[in-house]
Scaffold this active site. Structure first.
Site, short mmCIF file in Angstrom:
data_model
loop_
_atom_site.label_atom_id
_atom_site.label_comp_id
_atom_site.label_asym_id
_atom_site.label_seq_id
_atom_site.Cartn_x
_atom_site.Cartn_y
_atom_site.Cartn_z
N LEU A 86 -0.55 10.74 9.13
CA LEU A 86 -2.02 10.74 9.08
C LEU A 86 -2.50 11.41 7.78
CD1 LEU A 86 -3.09 11.35 12.79
CD2 LEU A 86 -2.90 9.19 11.55
N ILE A 118 7.95 11.33 7.76
CA ILE A 118 9.27 10.68 7.76
C ILE A 118 10.32 11.60 7.12
CG2 ILE A 118 8.50 8.28 7.84
CD1 ILE A 118 9.04 8.17 4.75
N PHE A 161 7.14 1.46 7.27
CA PHE A 161 5.91 1.13 6.52
C PHE A 161 5.37 2.35 5.78
CE2 PHE A 161 4.61 -3.00 8.40
CZ PHE A 161 5.40 -3.05 9.55
N THR A 174 7.31 -3.89 -1.78
CA THR A 174 6.25 -4.57 -2.52
C THR A 174 6.80 -5.42 -3.67
OG1 THR A 174 4.44 -4.10 -4.07
CG2 THR A 174 6.02 -2.36 -3.78
N ASP A 175 6.03 -6.40 -4.08
CA ASP A 175 6.42 -7.20 -5.25
C ASP A 175 6.25 -6.41 -6.56
OD1 ASP A 175 3.61 -7.17 -5.41
OD2 ASP A 175 3.38 -9.35 -5.57
N GLU A 176 5.55 -5.27 -6.48
CA GLU A 176 5.27 -4.52 -7.72
C GLU A 176 6.54 -3.93 -8.33
OE1 GLU A 176 1.68 -2.19 -7.69
OE2 GLU A 176 0.83 -3.40 -6.07
N TYR A 186 3.72 4.48 -8.59
CA TYR A 186 3.83 3.88 -7.25
C TYR A 186 4.99 2.90 -7.19
CZ TYR A 186 3.01 0.41 -3.58
OH TYR A 186 3.18 -0.47 -2.52
N SER A 187 5.00 1.92 -8.11
CA SER A 187 6.04 0.89 -8.02
C SER A 187 7.42 1.47 -8.32
CB SER A 187 5.72 -0.31 -8.92
OG SER A 187 5.51 0.08 -10.25
N LYS A 219 8.59 3.05 -5.11
CA LYS A 219 9.01 2.03 -4.14
C LYS A 219 10.34 1.41 -4.56
CE LYS A 219 7.18 0.63 -0.96
NZ LYS A 219 7.19 1.07 0.48
N ASN A 222 -1.71 -7.55 0.08
CA ASN A 222 -2.28 -7.91 1.38
C ASN A 222 -3.80 -7.69 1.37
OD1 ASN A 222 0.06 -7.14 4.04
ND2 ASN A 222 0.50 -7.86 1.98
N PRO A 226 -4.62 2.39 -16.76
CA PRO A 226 -3.50 2.56 -17.70
C PRO A 226 -2.26 1.82 -17.19
CG PRO A 226 -4.41 4.71 -17.04
CD PRO A 226 -5.05 3.68 -16.17
P1 NAD Z 1 -1.52 2.59 3.67
O1 NAD Z 1 -1.66 3.56 2.55
O2 NAD Z 1 -2.73 1.93 4.23
O3 NAD Z 1 -0.78 3.29 4.90
C1 NAD Z 1 0.33 4.13 4.75
C2 NAD Z 1 0.52 4.87 6.06
O4 NAD Z 1 1.69 5.72 5.91
C3 NAD Z 1 -0.64 5.80 6.41
O5 NAD Z 1 -0.96 5.65 7.78
C4 NAD Z 1 -0.12 7.20 6.13
O6 NAD Z 1 -0.69 8.19 6.95
C5 NAD Z 1 1.37 7.01 6.41
N1 NAD Z 1 2.20 7.99 5.68
C6 NAD Z 1 2.11 8.36 4.38
N2 NAD Z 1 3.04 9.29 4.09
C7 NAD Z 1 3.75 9.48 5.23
C8 NAD Z 1 4.86 10.29 5.56
N3 NAD Z 1 5.43 11.11 4.65
N4 NAD Z 1 5.36 10.25 6.82
C9 NAD Z 1 4.78 9.44 7.75
N5 NAD Z 1 3.73 8.66 7.49
C10 NAD Z 1 3.22 8.66 6.25
O7 NAD Z 1 -0.46 1.52 3.15
P2 NAD Z 1 -0.32 -0.03 3.52
O8 NAD Z 1 -1.15 -0.81 2.58
O9 NAD Z 1 -0.48 -0.22 4.98
O10 NAD Z 1 1.20 -0.27 3.11
C11 NAD Z 1 2.25 -0.12 4.07
C12 NAD Z 1 3.58 -0.42 3.39
O11 NAD Z 1 3.57 -1.74 2.86
C13 NAD Z 1 3.86 0.50 2.20
O12 NAD Z 1 5.25 0.82 2.21
C14 NAD Z 1 3.52 -0.34 0.99
O13 NAD Z 1 4.30 0.03 -0.13
C15 NAD Z 1 3.89 -1.72 1.49
N6 NAD Z 1 3.14 -2.84 0.86
C16 NAD Z 1 1.77 -2.81 0.81
C17 NAD Z 1 1.09 -3.90 0.27
C18 NAD Z 1 -0.43 -3.92 0.22
O14 NAD Z 1 -1.00 -4.84 -0.37
N7 NAD Z 1 -1.13 -2.98 0.84
C19 NAD Z 1 1.79 -5.00 -0.21
C20 NAD Z 1 3.20 -4.99 -0.13
C21 NAD Z 1 3.85 -3.90 0.42
P1 TYD Z 2 -5.42 -2.81 -5.81
O1 TYD Z 2 -6.15 -3.31 -4.61
O2 TYD Z 2 -5.50 -1.35 -6.14
O3 TYD Z 2 -3.89 -3.28 -5.65
P2 TYD Z 2 -2.65 -3.24 -6.70
O4 TYD Z 2 -3.04 -2.39 -7.86
O5 TYD Z 2 -1.57 -2.63 -5.88
O6 TYD Z 2 -2.40 -4.66 -7.07
O7 TYD Z 2 -5.91 -3.62 -7.07
C1 TYD Z 2 -5.82 -5.04 -7.11
C2 TYD Z 2 -6.27 -5.48 -8.50
O8 TYD Z 2 -7.66 -5.20 -8.62
C3 TYD Z 2 -5.57 -4.74 -9.61
O9 TYD Z 2 -5.35 -5.63 -10.70
C4 TYD Z 2 -6.58 -3.66 -10.01
C5 TYD Z 2 -7.92 -4.33 -9.72
N1 TYD Z 2 -9.00 -3.42 -9.34
C6 TYD Z 2 -10.24 -3.50 -9.98
O10 TYD Z 2 -10.44 -4.30 -10.90
N2 TYD Z 2 -11.24 -2.65 -9.57
C7 TYD Z 2 -11.05 -1.75 -8.57
O11 TYD Z 2 -12.00 -0.97 -8.26
C8 TYD Z 2 -9.79 -1.70 -7.90
C9 TYD Z 2 -9.56 -0.72 -6.79
C10 TYD Z 2 -8.79 -2.56 -8.32
#
Ligand code: NAD
Ligand code: TYD
Length: 354
Positions: free
Chosen positions: A34, A59, A80, A133-135, A159-160, A163, A189, A292
């Site tokens: 949380l 975790i 996740f 992630t694809d990143e 971040y990437s 991951k 997503n 950046p």
């Molecule tokens: P999110 O940030 O919405 O949720 C992450 C959750 O993990 C939160 O509920 C947070 O409380 C919990 N968390 C964080 N640190 C923790 C810890 N140390 N122990 C236990 N719980 C912890 O992220 P999301 O968008 O739901 O992404 C979930 C997973 O999917 C991530 O691993 C992310 O890298 C991956 N992913 C996300 C996307 C995307 O577009 N959002 C795309 C591909 C992969």
């Molecule tokens: P984001 O949703 O942060 O996902 P990711 O960086 O993991 O792909 O951003 C998606 C795209 O949108 C990314 O190219 C950055 C851009 N972006 C903006 O242009 N303005 C914004 O305020 C945010 C949050 C993202």
């Protein structure tokens, strides 16, 4: 039977848990720290459902994870949990190293110990599924082919990179210790319960609040968008039929420039909730300084999961984005609650005893 989900109060994790319990009677133990991104209200529909066992925790807490594995004997662990926001990773990478790398390491260690102690039949059926992630593959030039599973890892943000490191650890635990792992690398997503710091929910929320819609740089960066429920169905498919030690890329062949996304959100809001002054929400678009190290393009080649496991997304971008905008219009109280500081105080009070 039981599965252990980590990060199940976040955006994708909570969608996964809700979909899982709608389709199956298998219990879910949900371990989530949380953080600001975790939200127990996402799981409000499960409040009186005995199949959902929520535990607030990290975790990286080896003792807690070991106790949960011992108490619930899950047949699978789905990871996740992560710090997930690129912009936050630029401002402060430490949490990303701590959870995504060190946390995943501790989780793997506890799962390895648990798996080593169960009987041969349970061992054979057990799975550790790592959600990534694809990143991790870095940035594509405009004419490059989409990422396949063998694309070189070239992460560009903290971040990437974190991951990518976790993916390597998961791979190593398979090759070195024989842990039965699966890894999924998914594209961006979008959908219900998405925290309004990411592009799509931020635009929906800011537009309605009359605030600027900040577009980084020229807005021509490309992401490959997948409706969150399709990501969840892909994860279920990989859990069920994925080959051990394999990686599966997940995507819906939906490459769109950011500006197109912002225009689409504005146009849907113009239709569904027009501004009182009759102007388009597009008038709120504001070009701001670029991120950046901003990756220019991501694109997923999803042929492996499609051909090997028969998975296909149910939504097109057009149907998914309409559902998403409508969901935010229908849930103003969810938006208000995640944006309020009171939410964090409530969590501290609610979980103070556990
Ligand atoms: P999110 O940030 O919405 O949720 C992450 C959750 O993990 C939160 O509920 C947070 O409380 C919990 N968390 C964080 N640190 C923790 C810890 N140390 N122990 C236990 N719980 C912890 O992220 P999301 O968008 O739901 O992404 C979930 C997973 O999917 C991530 O691993 C992310 O890298 C991956 N992913 C996300 C996307 C995307 O577009 N959002 C795309 C591909 C992969
Ligand atoms: P984001 O949703 O942060 O996902 P990711 O960086 O993991 O792909 O951003 C998606 C795209 O949108 C990314 O190219 C950055 C851009 N972006 C903006 O242009 N303005 C914004 O305020 C945010 C949050 C993202």
């Amino acid at each position: 039977m039981t599965i252990l989900v980590t990060g199940g109060a976040g955006f994708i994790g909570s969608n996964f848990v809700l979909d899982w319990l709608a389709a199956s009677d298998e219990d879910v133990v949900n371990l989530d720290k949380l953080t600001y991104a975790g939200n127990v209200h996402n799981l409000a529909d499960l409040a009186s459902d005995p199949r959902h066992i929520f535990v607030q925790g990290d975790i990286g807490d080896a003792g807690l994870v070991a106790a949960l594995l011992k108490a619930h004997s899950p047949r699978a662990v789905l990871n996740f949990a992560a710090e997930s926001h690129v912009d936050r990773s630029i401002l402060g990478p430490l949490e990303f190293i701590q959870t995504n790398i060190v946390g995943t390491f501790h989780l793997l260690e506890q799962v390895r110990a648990y798996w080593g102690g169960i009987d041969a039949q349970a061992q054979a059926g057990f799975r550790f599924l790592h959600v990534s992630t694809d990143e991790v593959y870095g940035s594509l030039a405009s004419r490059d082919p989409a990422f396949t599973e063998t694309h070189r890892y070239e992460p560009n943000s903290p971040y990437s990179a974190s991951k990518a490191a976790s993916d390597h650890l998961v791979r190593a635990y398979h090759h070195t210790y024989g842990l039965p792992v699966l890894t999924t690398n998914c594209s961006n997503n979008y959908g219900p319960l998405h925290f309004p710091e990411k592009l799509i929910p931020l635009m929906i929320v800011n537009a309605q609040a009359g605030k600027p819609l900040p577009v980084y740089g020229d807005g021509q960066q490309i992401r490959d968008w997948l409706y969150v429920k399709d990501h969840c169905s892909a994860i279920r498919t990989v859990l069920q039929g994925g080959r051990l030690g394999e990686t599966y890329n997940i995507g819906g062949w939906n490459e769109k420039p950011n500006l197109h996304i912002v225009h689409t959100v504005c146009d849907l809001l113009d239709e569904l909730k027009p501004r009182a002054d009759g102007q388009s929400y597009r008038s709120q678009i504001a070009y701001v300084t670029d991120r950046p190290g901003h990756d220019r393009r991501y694109a997923i080649d999803a042929r492996k999961i499609e051909q090997e496991l028969g998975w296909k997304p149910a939504e097109t971008f057009e149907t998914g984005i309409r559902k998403t905008v409508q969901w935010y219009l229908d849930h103003p109280q969810w938006v208000a609650q995640v944006q309020s500081g009171a939410y964090r105080e409530w969590v501290a009070t609610q979980y103070a005893q556990t």
